[in-house]
Design a protein around this motif. Sequence first.
Motif, PDB file in Angstrom:
ATOM      1  N   LEU A   1       0.824  -1.211   0.000  1.00 25.78           N
ATOM      2  CA  LEU A   1       0.000   0.000   0.000  1.00 25.78           C
ATOM      3  C   LEU A   1       0.858   1.260   0.000  1.00 25.78           C
ATOM      4  N   SER A   2       0.264   2.344  -0.477  1.00 31.95           N
ATOM      5  CA  SER A   2       0.930   3.652  -0.430  1.00 31.95           C
ATOM      6  C   SER A   2       0.904   4.182   0.991  1.00 31.95           C
ATOM      7  N   GLY A   3       1.642   5.272   1.217  1.00 29.58           N
ATOM      8  CA  GLY A   3       1.674   5.866   2.547  1.00 29.58           C
ATOM      9  C   GLY A   3       0.301   6.320   3.015  1.00 29.58           C
TER      10      GLY A   3
ATOM     11  N   LEU B   1       0.474  12.663   9.680  1.00 29.97           N
ATOM     12  CA  LEU B   1       0.624  13.068   8.277  1.00 29.97           C
ATOM     13  C   LEU B   1       2.041  13.477   7.918  1.00 29.97           C
ATOM     14  N   SER B   2       2.950  13.440   8.873  1.00 29.94           N
ATOM     15  CA  SER B   2       4.277  14.027   8.656  1.00 29.94           C
ATOM     16  C   SER B   2       5.109  13.272   7.629  1.00 29.94           C
ATOM     17  N   ASN B   3       4.797  11.995   7.384  1.00 30.57           N
ATOM     18  CA  ASN B   3       5.595  11.213   6.434  1.00 30.57           C
ATOM     19  C   ASN B   3       5.031  11.243   5.016  1.00 30.57           C
ATOM     20  N   LEU B   4       3.994  12.032   4.783  1.00 34.51           N
ATOM     21  CA  LEU B   4       3.333  12.061   3.482  1.00 34.51           C
ATOM     22  C   LEU B   4       3.730  13.308   2.692  1.00 34.51           C
ATOM     23  N   ASP B   5       3.576  13.229   1.361  1.00 35.69           N
ATOM     24  CA  ASP B   5       3.888  14.408   0.544  1.00 35.69           C
ATOM     25  C   ASP B   5       2.813  15.472   0.728  1.00 35.69           C
TER      26      ASP B   5
ATOM     27  N   ARG C   1      -1.083  15.184   2.100  1.00 36.25           N
ATOM     28  CA  ARG C   1      -1.395  15.694   3.438  1.00 36.25           C
ATOM     29  C   ARG C   1      -2.665  16.540   3.405  1.00 36.25           C
ATOM     30  N   LEU C   2      -2.799  17.388   2.375  1.00 35.33           N
ATOM     31  CA  LEU C   2      -3.981  18.234   2.260  1.00 35.33           C
ATOM     32  C   LEU C   2      -5.248  17.394   2.120  1.00 35.33           C
ATOM     33  N   GLN C   3      -5.183  16.333   1.300  1.00 33.26           N
ATOM     34  CA  GLN C   3      -6.346  15.471   1.091  1.00 33.26           C
ATOM     35  C   GLN C   3      -6.732  14.746   2.381  1.00 33.26           C
TER      36      GLN C   3
END
Length: 343
Positions: A133-135, A160-164, A168-170
């Motif tokens: 799975l994706s992050g 959310l800190s490990n996501l682009d 993160r916005l979504q």
Amino acid sequence: MITFSNVEVRFGDFTALHNYDLTVEEGEFFTLLGPSGCGKSTALRTLAGFIQPNSGDVTIAGKRVTHLPSHRREIGMVFQSYALFPTLSVWENIAFGLKVSKVSKAETEQRVRNIAREVNLSEAQLAKNITDLSGGQQQRVAIARALILKPKILLLDEPLSNLDAKLRLQLRAQLKDLQQQFGITTIYVTHDQEEALTMSDRIAVMDQGCIEQVGTPQEIYTSPTTEFVCNFVGDANKLSTEAVQSLKYDGGTHLDPSQPAYVRIEKVKFADAGESGNSSVRTLAGTVSSRHYHGIYSSYQVSTGQGMLRGILQEDGSRGFQPGDSVSLLVDPSDVLQYSETS
């Protein structure tokens, strides 16, 4: 719902939380906001039961839980790293807590499918290994695993800190929607002020193990009660003594040039040609030193006779200003935030 009463946490000679007092209401999305090392994750882990305080009490729904084991606090937690089991499938990760609790296979199957739908995980994804799975999908698995046990409280430690940036916005919106849908009391830890402002019902801004201010996002941003909060949340110009003195003579009689003073960058207006300040607004002449393009707006640094000031202009297709252009800035003394030296 949740109360910290005079809680102190020490690690050797270092005090991570100083006489910590905080109340979170039932159903709130409450954020602990502050820089790295300020104690926000320590507070969260103390509530979860992973850290025992040296003094003080923690209560949940009126019940003292200070020394109650974690598994008896009815708390779900999502970690920054998600803490998922890499050798298990998505289904097995979500169902893990139910298996440990010896829930029947029929009920487990129903609850896994129900929570998967709530967090937008498909049947095909449930059968996958977690590493496939994706992050963003892994984060939804971690949330599903926490919620499937029907906790009274959900704790989110910088999830959310490990996501682009775009993801993160979504996921911010999805997290807030889920919290409102379940009506679950949620405490969220972050150092990202934008996350805190857009997602929270209330925020506690922390620094060096202490709470600087508690309030709604609007209260924190527009009325910061300490100099630290003013600097940490949002972007502000620190005004020179000369600038404060000139504003004082132009209607800012409450201002004290000897004390630190700030004005938010969006409160610094650019005057149209021929426009000047009214009786309550000070006009400052200056020269554009630099311009930085941000897409929907541009930020400017302007050198004035009272020091450097920064302001922003929305990008509407016009030319804007360029370095070397002469401009007039408008500052209203009522927009100035001022603090005593000890704040």
